[in-house]
Scaffold this motif. Sequence first.
Motif, PDB file in Angstrom:
ATOM      1  N   VAL A 149     -24.159 -48.716  99.812  1.00 18.80           N
ATOM      2  CA  VAL A 149     -23.708 -50.059 100.130  1.00 18.80           C
ATOM      3  C   VAL A 149     -22.304 -50.333  99.619  1.00 18.80           C
ATOM      4  CG1 VAL A 149     -25.900 -51.188 100.451  1.00 18.80           C
ATOM      5  CG2 VAL A 149     -25.023 -50.868  98.171  1.00 18.80           C
ATOM      6  N   ASP A 150     -21.844 -49.523  98.741  1.00 17.20           N
ATOM      7  CA  ASP A 150     -20.528 -49.724  98.180  1.00 17.20           C
ATOM      8  C   ASP A 150     -19.768 -48.439  98.406  1.00 17.20           C
ATOM      9  OD1 ASP A 150     -19.168 -51.716  97.089  1.00 17.20           O
ATOM     10  OD2 ASP A 150     -20.161 -51.653  95.136  1.00 17.20           O
ATOM     11  N   ARG A 151     -18.449 -48.522  98.462  1.00 15.49           N
ATOM     12  CA  ARG A 151     -17.737 -47.256  98.589  1.00 15.49           C
ATOM     13  C   ARG A 151     -17.647 -46.594  97.223  1.00 15.49           C
ATOM     14  NH1 ARG A 151     -11.503 -49.047  98.681  1.00 15.49           N
ATOM     15  NH2 ARG A 151     -11.301 -47.130  97.506  1.00 15.49           N
ATOM     16  N   LYS A 152     -17.636 -45.259  97.259  1.00 12.26           N
ATOM     17  CA  LYS A 152     -17.508 -44.520  96.010  1.00 12.26           C
ATOM     18  C   LYS A 152     -16.423 -43.471  96.182  1.00 12.26           C
ATOM     19  CE  LYS A 152     -22.112 -45.614  95.200  1.00 12.26           C
ATOM     20  NZ  LYS A 152     -23.249 -45.659  96.102  1.00 12.26           N
ATOM     21  N   ASP A 153     -15.638 -43.288  95.149  1.00  5.43           N
ATOM     22  CA  ASP A 153     -14.551 -42.316  95.213  1.00  5.43           C
ATOM     23  C   ASP A 153     -14.830 -41.144  94.298  1.00  5.43           C
ATOM     24  OD1 ASP A 153     -13.259 -44.126  96.799  1.00  5.43           O
ATOM     25  OD2 ASP A 153     -12.172 -45.046  95.130  1.00  5.43           O
ATOM     26  N   GLY A 154     -14.295 -39.984  94.659  1.00  6.83           N
ATOM     27  CA  GLY A 154     -14.401 -38.823  93.784  1.00  6.83           C
ATOM     28  C   GLY A 154     -13.419 -37.765  94.233  1.00  6.83           C
ATOM     29  N   ALA A 155     -13.044 -36.861  93.312  1.00  7.82           N
ATOM     30  CA  ALA A 155     -12.140 -35.778  93.681  1.00  7.82           C
ATOM     31  C   ALA A 155     -12.975 -34.614  94.198  1.00  7.82           C
ATOM     32  CB  ALA A 155     -11.322 -35.352  92.478  1.00  7.82           C
ATOM     33  N   ILE A 156     -12.417 -33.839  95.142  1.00  9.05           N
ATOM     34  CA  ILE A 156     -13.130 -32.664  95.634  1.00  9.05           C
ATOM     35  C   ILE A 156     -13.083 -31.604  94.543  1.00  9.05           C
ATOM     36  CG2 ILE A 156     -13.201 -30.874  97.398  1.00  9.05           C
ATOM     37  CD1 ILE A 156     -11.954 -32.807  99.328  1.00  9.05           C
ATOM     38  N   LEU A 157     -14.235 -31.019  94.253  1.00  8.93           N
ATOM     39  CA  LEU A 157     -14.333 -30.023  93.188  1.00  8.93           C
ATOM     40  C   LEU A 157     -13.335 -28.899  93.401  1.00  8.93           C
ATOM     41  CD1 LEU A 157     -18.114 -29.414  92.493  1.00  8.93           C
ATOM     42  CD2 LEU A 157     -16.428 -30.597  91.069  1.00  8.93           C
ATOM     43  N   GLY A 158     -12.578 -28.589  92.381  1.00  9.52           N
ATOM     44  CA  GLY A 158     -11.685 -27.440  92.439  1.00  9.52           C
ATOM     45  C   GLY A 158     -10.448 -27.645  93.287  1.00  9.52           C
ATOM     46  N   ARG A 159     -10.224 -28.843  93.784  1.00  9.60           N
ATOM     47  CA  ARG A 159      -9.012 -29.081  94.583  1.00  9.60           C
ATOM     48  C   ARG A 159      -8.227 -30.202  93.918  1.00  9.60           C
ATOM     49  NH1 ARG A 159      -8.827 -25.923  99.393  1.00  9.60           N
ATOM     50  NH2 ARG A 159     -10.864 -24.929  99.457  1.00  9.60           N
ATOM     51  N   ALA A 160      -7.033 -29.844  93.489  1.00  2.00           N
ATOM     52  CA  ALA A 160      -6.228 -30.861  92.812  1.00  2.00           C
ATOM     53  C   ALA A 160      -5.727 -31.876  93.828  1.00  2.00           C
ATOM     54  CB  ALA A 160      -5.058 -30.195  92.109  1.00  2.00           C
ATOM     55  N   ASN A 161      -5.375 -33.055  93.372  1.00  3.70           N
ATOM     56  CA  ASN A 161      -4.790 -34.092  94.215  1.00  3.70           C
ATOM     57  C   ASN A 161      -5.615 -34.442  95.438  1.00  3.70           C
ATOM     58  OD1 ASN A 161      -2.574 -34.408  92.592  1.00  3.70           O
ATOM     59  ND2 ASN A 161      -1.428 -32.778  93.636  1.00  3.70           N
ATOM     60  N   THR A 162      -6.919 -34.531  95.292  1.00  2.45           N
ATOM     61  CA  THR A 162      -7.726 -34.980  96.423  1.00  2.45           C
ATOM     62  C   THR A 162      -8.615 -36.130  95.976  1.00  2.45           C
ATOM     63  OG1 THR A 162      -9.392 -33.335  95.878  1.00  2.45           O
ATOM     64  CG2 THR A 162      -7.856 -32.770  97.638  1.00  2.45           C
ATOM     65  N   VAL A 163      -8.790 -37.085  96.858  1.00  2.12           N
ATOM     66  CA  VAL A 163      -9.752 -38.166  96.610  1.00  2.12           C
ATOM     67  C   VAL A 163     -10.561 -38.336  97.871  1.00  2.12           C
ATOM     68  CG1 VAL A 163     -10.115 -40.586  96.101  1.00  2.12           C
ATOM     69  CG2 VAL A 163      -8.168 -39.417  95.123  1.00  2.12           C
ATOM     70  N   ILE A 164     -11.873 -38.368  97.726  1.00  2.00           N
ATOM     71  CA  ILE A 164     -12.700 -38.577  98.900  1.00  2.00           C
ATOM     72  C   ILE A 164     -13.527 -39.833  98.675  1.00  2.00           C
ATOM     73  CG2 ILE A 164     -14.458 -36.973  98.042  1.00  2.00           C
ATOM     74  CD1 ILE A 164     -14.778 -36.209 101.039  1.00  2.00           C
ATOM     75  N   THR A 165     -13.643 -40.644  99.720  1.00  2.00           N
ATOM     76  CA  THR A 165     -14.367 -41.914  99.590  1.00  2.00           C
ATOM     77  C   THR A 165     -15.590 -41.908 100.489  1.00  2.00           C
ATOM     78  OG1 THR A 165     -12.266 -43.013  99.205  1.00  2.00           O
ATOM     79  CG2 THR A 165     -14.131 -44.404  99.761  1.00  2.00           C
ATOM     80  N   ASP A 166     -16.734 -42.156  99.884  1.00  2.00           N
ATOM     81  CA  ASP A 166     -17.994 -42.227 100.630  1.00  2.00           C
ATOM     82  C   ASP A 166     -18.138 -43.667 101.122  1.00  2.00           C
ATOM     83  OD1 ASP A 166     -20.493 -41.701 101.620  1.00  2.00           O
ATOM     84  OD2 ASP A 166     -21.521 -41.937  99.704  1.00  2.00           O
ATOM     85  N   LEU A 167     -18.125 -43.858 102.430  1.00  2.00           N
ATOM     86  CA  LEU A 167     -18.186 -45.215 102.973  1.00  2.00           C
ATOM     87  C   LEU A 167     -19.590 -45.518 103.487  1.00  2.00           C
ATOM     88  CD1 LEU A 167     -14.827 -45.217 104.924  1.00  2.00           C
ATOM     89  CD2 LEU A 167     -15.372 -46.512 102.870  1.00  2.00           C
TER      90      LEU A 167
END
Length: 782
Positions: A149-167
Amino acid sequence: MTLKEIKAGQSACVLTVGGSGALRQHFLDMGIIPGTGIKVVKYAPMGDPVEICLHGYELTLRLDDADKIEVEPISDTVDQTSEPPKSVNEHLGLGEGGRFHPKGSGDPLPEDTMLTFALVGNQNSGKTTLFNQLTGAKQHVGNFPGVTVDRKDGAILGRANTVITDLPGIYSMSPYSSEELVSRDFVMNEKPKGIINIVDVTNIERNLYLTMQLLEMDIPVVVALNMMDEMTGNGGSVDVNTMEAMLGVPVVPISAAKNEGVHELVDHAIHIAKYQEKPQRQDFCDENDHNGAVHRCLHAVIHLIEDHAKAADIPVRFAACKAIEGDTLIIDQLCLDENEKETLEHITLQMEKERGLDRSAAIADMRFSFITKVCASCVKKPGESREHARSSRIDKVLTGKYTAIPVFIGVMGLVFFLTFNVIGARLQGLLETGIEALTGVVDSALTSAGVNEVLHGLIIDGIFEGVGSVLSFLPIIVTMFFFLSLLEDSGYIARVAFVMDKLLRKLGLSGRSIVPLLIGFGCTVPAVMATRTLPSERDRKMTILLTPFMSCTAKLPIYAFFVDAFFPRYKALIMIGLYVLSILIGILIALLYKKTLFKGEAVPFVMELPNYRLPSARNTLQLLWEKSKDFLQRAFSVILVATIVVWFLQSLDFRFNLVENSHDSILATIAGFIAPLFAPLGLGDWRIVTSLISGFMAKESVVSVLEVLFNAEGGVVSAMSSLAALSLLVFSLLYTPCVAAVASVRRELGHKWALYVIIWQCLIAWIAALLVRLVGSLLGIV
Ligand code: GDP
Ligand code: MG
């Protein structure tokens, strides 16, 4: 005739889709378009809503809404998709292991650019599962539409400078529910560097509908075909290269649950983001399709609004589609002048005339015809999947006409029985023994060390007694959550919503509200949050205001303590009685709301019924761990502090001297002011009032505070009558939810409603407790 008149097991072809506004758009987005074949699967046990099957997936619909869909009976809707042609395709060089895109030598974004990704897909397509795989995070996964129900952010494991958002899961870029708006706004306003579009292949037609709208956003997209394990396991397959060529974006088959293909997906995602490879195709309207009416209209509008779209920073093709559909949010943003608005209307009218469909249906139909072509050339549909066959068999019982409601009552009964009488109770016994032993050891250690008397009292009578008694309820709370999560994860809760819709509708709610309400039995905080999946503001508000009536697990220690002490012989009876009472009062209040605050109808009930899936052990264990951690944190923060503060307040007087008798303490004086209010309930004792006040911090602390306060005078039991205990039980059942719950109500509905909840619940609790006392004394209970 209308869809409502079609019998279970029969099929029909859609002629027209009635209704208006967002709901109608939602129907169209879900694939109910003139020309579509629909099979009526079954009616809910109470005759409403109805489950239908179209484009190979199941959907629920209320009869009132089904009545708006004009149909013509047909013999059967056998999918005519045969084996797709296995041509060797000249593909775009996408999606092959390691060999990426033609633009490999182009100009990538600077090395240290933060690559932001949006994870977008339908509800239940596996977004959260994939998100957890990608980030190693531990989000809750569920087999119910709308668990995120809420968005959540996290970095991809082992990849620098990445942010992924679960919508949140969405079906289309038209804003239907508030969570769809969250996802749409995220994609449009935050402009992620890339979109990972997760597609459930077992449900590919409906999933690709969203994909086509994402491709219009002018943001690099990679399509992840999820659930490939289920697809291939049942003899289906996808010609990935052809699909890439047709869609113009990389397509990667994966299984998020089995962690297959996820690495490849990440490679592609990072590549397209880095080189900003926009989708190579956005133009899906076919000039030969129905004389190209839609095609010509779309292109005309694109030219008409091009400059406005650029100025407003909205992708032009997306803007054109939305403008034709009449999406007012987008039209306003475009700032068209009167002339242009008229031209837009003329072009659209012309298209409607030539195409013979209204604007929204024509656009939806254009998308679905393209999807049909894609599926015909690249997808070999599996035979009826094992999972689906199994689901239908299970559904025969769980949503069967005569079995559904008894099963529901049985299941909930079993959950409560196992929690309170068997598993939870046994674990609780073990833990209690442990805590007592530890208290004994510490007690004698302190005595032999000759520790100061005040400190000794604080540690043993305050902390150990207070926190210990709360802690011993951990097993019951965890067991309860365990069962609720099993039910949710397996897909059963979605069925409960289907079965109960008609009933809830009588209260002015929709079947979907059952989920937040059931979660409310666990904890009010997530329950209030879960209401965000409800598509209408009205339903959402009403459901939030009703969640406090679902007795949360934190109140269990109170019930268990008093029932144990006063009514050991009627343990289960009183427990169930309390729950039933709160539900009954909740129903009365809902009916009251329906007549006063929330007049009007509940929103339509259009919901997908996912296949039953075996909940994964990992997810379940994870949830248990989180709940335990949460509870322990509360026990050792709020409750610990509350216990210590209360101990001091009751041990000191206003001159900060230790008191002989807690009657003279600060606490007694404060609570004494309020106590008269509680006197009619038989709860005029300042110690009881104090414990109830501390219950506002956390319900668990009611018991611990009572233990601390009554310790000196031989326990609660001797100080209270059974009737007073009963009245206290009812009061605690209904009075204001804890601070955390009120805070979440405030976040959803604002200050006023949060205050309303506190006052209103206390008032109801007071009246109910008074009634119990009156009736009890008439019955001669003392
Ligand atoms: P969301 O609503 O899109 O976030 O979906 P979830 O991540 O909550 O997953 C929905 C259901 O699909 C859960 O029961 C998952 O266990 C299941 N699931 C997710 N990925 C796969 C997969 O690759 N294969 C299979 N068989 N099931 C999956
Ligand atoms: Mg999710």
